[in-house]
Design an enzyme around this catalytic site. Structure first.
Site, short mmCIF file in Angstrom:
data_model
loop_
_atom_site.label_atom_id
_atom_site.label_comp_id
_atom_site.label_asym_id
_atom_site.label_seq_id
_atom_site.Cartn_x
_atom_site.Cartn_y
_atom_site.Cartn_z
N THR A 1 0.85 -1.19 0.00
CA THR A 1 0.00 0.00 0.00
C THR A 1 0.89 1.24 0.00
O THR A 1 2.04 1.18 0.44
CB THR A 1 -0.85 0.09 1.28
OG1 THR A 1 0.04 0.19 2.41
CG2 THR A 1 -1.75 -1.10 1.43
N ASP A 2 0.35 2.34 -0.46
CA ASP A 2 0.98 3.61 -0.14
C ASP A 2 0.84 3.79 1.37
O ASP A 2 0.04 3.09 2.02
CB ASP A 2 0.34 4.77 -0.92
CG ASP A 2 1.24 6.02 -0.92
OD1 ASP A 2 2.16 6.09 -0.07
OD2 ASP A 2 1.03 6.91 -1.75
N TRP A 3 1.57 4.71 1.93
CA TRP A 3 1.64 4.84 3.40
C TRP A 3 0.29 5.30 3.96
O TRP A 3 -0.06 6.47 3.90
CB TRP A 3 2.75 5.81 3.76
CG TRP A 3 4.06 5.13 4.11
CD1 TRP A 3 4.80 5.32 5.25
CD2 TRP A 3 4.78 4.15 3.35
NE1 TRP A 3 5.91 4.51 5.22
CE2 TRP A 3 5.92 3.78 4.09
CE3 TRP A 3 4.56 3.51 2.12
CZ2 TRP A 3 6.85 2.84 3.64
CZ3 TRP A 3 5.48 2.57 1.67
CH2 TRP A 3 6.60 2.25 2.43
N GLY A 4 -0.49 4.34 4.41
CA GLY A 4 -1.79 4.67 4.98
C GLY A 4 -2.94 4.45 4.02
O GLY A 4 -4.04 4.92 4.26
N ALA A 5 -2.72 3.71 2.94
CA ALA A 5 -3.78 3.53 1.93
C ALA A 5 -4.68 2.33 2.23
O ALA A 5 -5.55 2.01 1.43
CB ALA A 5 -3.16 3.39 0.54
#
Ligand code: BGC
Length: 817
Positions: free
Chosen positions: A234-238
């Site tokens: 994931t992107d950071w926090g996705a």
């Protein structure tokens, strides 16, 4: 018995407990994967990317993007792509791999190959182009370079992440064909050509489904159709719901450490909601990734001279001479030189956000002028990090200009104007620069504008400037590159990898961009030059444009087709008196068709150095299959037969010679679209046509509007509600206060850097959702607290209370509003 980490994945999997598996699919200490020491499974280190290695000095330093180990700050991707020389992306990748290994980094979170849908996107400096071929070719070369050095890459942000203001909650509504031909095409090329070890999915929704949960995207397209065999993170926090994510093919949750996610996955396996075999696929991909790299041995900063020189070369070759009346290069005839603009002394060499690098040195144009002993006067004129006008500085600059023969105005965008995390609202230069520039022009000064900006700006007065040299964001040695180009030690050879319109209204996404959570990509395939070409828009500088201190002539085009590969050649003569490099662009004019298409599309390009008075044969190649369009009737690429034409060009609006290309392919006697769509899209649409829904094949989703705070509403959109307002004021108010405190500091480098970093967080925060804040907090913000707030906002105080006091994390995502 323990099994060493070199053991086959299957053997390791058999040894892992469920608890260990659950940990392995989430990040650890913000930038790592989970170690399992008893099985010899080490922890990998993953970090940004893309223009240098940003390794934070203090683990867990949260949003502090500025406290990093020193590393080379290369020019950003916008500059790199403007070189039109993918070999430089390869070399930069190799250099980044060396620095990554020295810093103990296994995977570099790069490159970003998102298409520049609008120049307003604040993060465009981190992307390559509006064109999928340029983006894909540069992305591939970069990945090959990094991975040849034993370091992994993360191809990002997958997919259709074209804005920043709505990146956490936005829904990119894109028709199937535009998706395949424009937004996925660069990713496809990089995956199939360069085999990146990992892909990072984006925050946004694509056609209603969050990228991290998008099974069609992550499994059907990426793995089954393109053959991707690596890991998706994931992107950071996705992350939205880890169980749905894993089932969709999203293996690793970053930065991880969200206990709620861990509990969700464990419980789902226990109840059978998530088959353990599906979890094993994700765990297996993490193990496979761990097995790819030898543990890097950390050493001191290793980039010093060689990488600095490479950064300078890329900056020199990526700078674009947009206009020149002959004033450049500067020489004896330039007379008394006056330099105006703080960016001369404090060059803006990189963008703001997660790609921010702390370089060991920065060479500004002022340093480079000093090294050359260039005689000049310098007045500041404006302050970059103080956007308000300063009449004292302005008066001083105007008075000095009265005595100068040539004024070098160093201007551009600042970190307050463009950054990751928020979009621009207009294309203008900052007000303080604009006012001064206009006053200088009005007084008849001969002004050379040197620009530092990650994206296009409006230059309505361009024809009254003597020259415009766009350095984009040139990395830590950008000052040397600037001086070399201004004084003719180097000949400009950069070309625009994006179109420069005259204003926002002309841009191909103008009807929709920034309009809300639902981004309607109604322009479909008509992105950038594909739009302006077919609409006949009179823009400022075309895609591919860039001047040189010499001139080139094209002649003798040829074409041959062997084994479904097209080989074209053209003679390029340097007709001036300086050595120089030309970028030959090969566009293909599409054959007449029943299906709407762009007029012409870039299919190959090459940069060639030609000595003064000399000539070179330039050979360009592409596969016939590249001419195919995505047919929504058969959901596949279709190569249509007909009379195509090769256009050898110096830019999208400067075709020099042409040659026909008859293609044998399928006969498409009927368009796969309803006739209303054929009509509406025969030309690029103006506004958002009603037929967009027909093109999509479903109703266009409504904008959700503002309202109550849920886990997935932007804080900005819920600020008028009672609970939303409290949360907004608490969170945004806090980061705003930090910004205001920084702004109030006395002038210093420290002030500017604090202003920049606090401004980034302050501008980005309103776009956050409660969920993205939890998921990116590395465990600092509990899911239960966020869920409690959402329950409160929904008018369920009892459920809110029980969520607040819960220490375990059993609330199902689906139950929370
Ligand atoms: C960015 C990514 C980056 C990640 C880690 C995210 O906010 O979108 O590009 O790799 O942070 O810094």
């Amino acid at each position: 018995m323990t099994v060493p980490a070199t053991a086959p994945v299957g053997e390791l999997l058999a040894q892992l407990t469920l608890e260990e598996k659950v940990m392995l699919v989430e990040g650890y200490q913000s930038w790592r994967t989970y170690p399992v020491p008893r099985l010899g499974i080490r922890s990998l280190y993953l970090t940004d990317g893309p223009h240098g290695v940003r390794k934070v000095r203090t683990a867990g330093s949260g949003f502090d993007i500025a406290d990093n180990e020193p590393s080379t700050a290369f020019p950003t991707s916008a500059t790199l792509a403007s070189t039109w020389d993918p070999e430089l992306a390869f070399l930069m990748g190799q250099a980044l791999a060396r620095e990554s290994r020295a810093l103990g980094v296994d995977v570099l979170l790069a490159p970003g190959v998102n298409i520049k849908r609008s120049p307003l996107c604040g993060r465009n400096f981190e992307y390559y182009s509006e064109d999928p071929l340029v983006s894909g070719v540069f992305g591939s070369a970069f990945v090959r370079g990094v991975q040849s050095g034993g370091v992994g890459t993360a191809l990002k942000h997958f997919a259709a992440n074209s804005n920043e203001d709505y990146r956490f909650a936005g829904d990119s509504v894109v028709d199937e064909r535009a998706l395949r031909e424009i937004y996925l095409r660069a990713f496809e090329r990089v995956v199939t050509d360069a085999r990146p070890h990992t892909v990072m999915c984006s925050y946004n929704r694509l056609n209603g489904v969050f990228a991290a949960q998008h099974r069609e995207l992550l499994t059907d397209i990426l793995r089954r159709q393109w053959g991707f065999d690596g890991l998706v993170m994931t992107d950071w926090g996705a992350t939205h719901d880890r169980v749905t994510d894993i089932a969709a093919g999203c293996d690793l949750d970053m930065p991880g450490a969200v206990l709620h996610n861990r509990d969700r996955v464990r419980d789902a396996v226990r109840t059978g909601e998530l088959p353990e075999t599906t979890l094993d696929l994700a765990v297996g991909r993490v193990l496979q990734l761990v097995g790819r790299y030898d543990e890097p041995e950390q050493t001191a900063y290793c980039g010093a001279e060689v990488h600095g020189a490479l950064a300078e070369r890329i900056a020199t070759e990526g700078a674009v001479l947009l206009a020149n009346d002959g004033t450049l290069p500067l020489g004896a005839a330039s007379g008394q030189l006056l330099v105006i603009g703080e960016l001369f002394a404090r060059m803006r060499f990189q963008g703001s956000g997660s790609s921010l690098i702390t370089p060991p040195e920065v060479v500004s144009p002022q340093d480079a002028f000093a090294r050359r002993g260039v005689e000049h006067d310098y007045v500041v004129g404006y302050r970059a990090m103080r956007p308000e006008r300063d009449s004292v500085l302005e008066r001083e600059a105007l008075a000095a200009a009265d005595n100068a023969e040539t004024v070098l105005f160093f201007g551009g965008l600042t970190d307050l104007d463009e950054s990751e995390g928020f979009d621009r609202r207009h294309l203008r230069l900052p007000d303080n620069q604009l006012a001064l520039l206009e006053a200088l022009i009005a007084r008849g000064a001969r002004v050379v504008l040197v620009l530092f900006a990650g994206a296009p700006v409006e230059l309505p007065f361009a024809d009254r400037l003597a020259a415009v040299l766009d350095m984009y964001l040139p990395g830590m040695r950008g000052g040397e590159a600037t001086a070399a180009l201004l004084f003719g030690e180097a000949n400009p050879s950069g070309r625009l990898a994006e179109s420069w319109t005259r204003d926002v209204a002309q841009t191909s996404a103008a009807a929709d961009f920034g309009g809300g959570v639902v981004a309607r990509y109604a322009e479909s395939i008509y992105v950038g030059y594909r739009y302006y070409d077919a609409a006949g828009t009179d823009i400022a500088y075309s895609f591919g444009h860039g001047l040189s201190y010499t001139t080139f002539a094209y002649s003798d085009p040829t074409v041959s087709v062997v084994d479904d590969r097209v080989t074209a050649t053209v003679q390029v003569a340097n007709t001036g008196d300086r050595d120089g490099a030309e970028v030959v662009q090969l566009y293909v004019r599409n054959a007449p068709s029943e299906v709407f298409k762009a007029h012409k599309e870039l299919r190959a390009f090459a940069k060639v150095v030609v000595p003064a008075g000399g000539a070179a044969t330039v050979t360009l190649e592409f596969a016939l299959a590249d001419l195919a369009y995505w047919d929504v009737g058969v959901h596949d690429w279709v190569l249509e037969g007909g009379e195509y034409e090769l256009l050898f060009a110096a830019s999208a609006s400067d075709v020099r010679v042409r040659v026909p290309l008859p293609v044998r392919g399928r006969t498409v006697s009927r368009s796969p679209y309803p006739s209303d769509v054929d009509q509406a899209y025969a030309r690029p649409p103006v506004g958002i046509p009603d037929e967009f829904a027909l093109l999509l094949g479903r109703p266009v989703p409504e904008q959700p509007g503002t309202g109550r705070l849920t886990l997935d509403t932007r804080l900005a959109d819920a600020r008028r509600s009672f609970v939303g307002g409290i949360v907004y004021r608490a969170v945004v108010g806090l980061v705003e206060r930090r910004y205001r405190t920084a702004v109030a500091m006395p002038d210093s480098l420290d002030r500017d850097s604090r202003v920049k970093n606090t401004h980034f967080v302050w501008r980005m925060m309103p776009s956050n959702t409660l969920r993205s804040m939890v998921m990116s907090s590395s465990g600092r913000l509990s899911y239960d607290v966020a869920a409690g707030i959402a329950f409160l906002a929904a008018g369920h105080p009892v459920r809110a209370l029980s969520s607040f006091i819960r220490r375990s994390h059993t609330v199902s995502t689906k139950e929370v509003p």
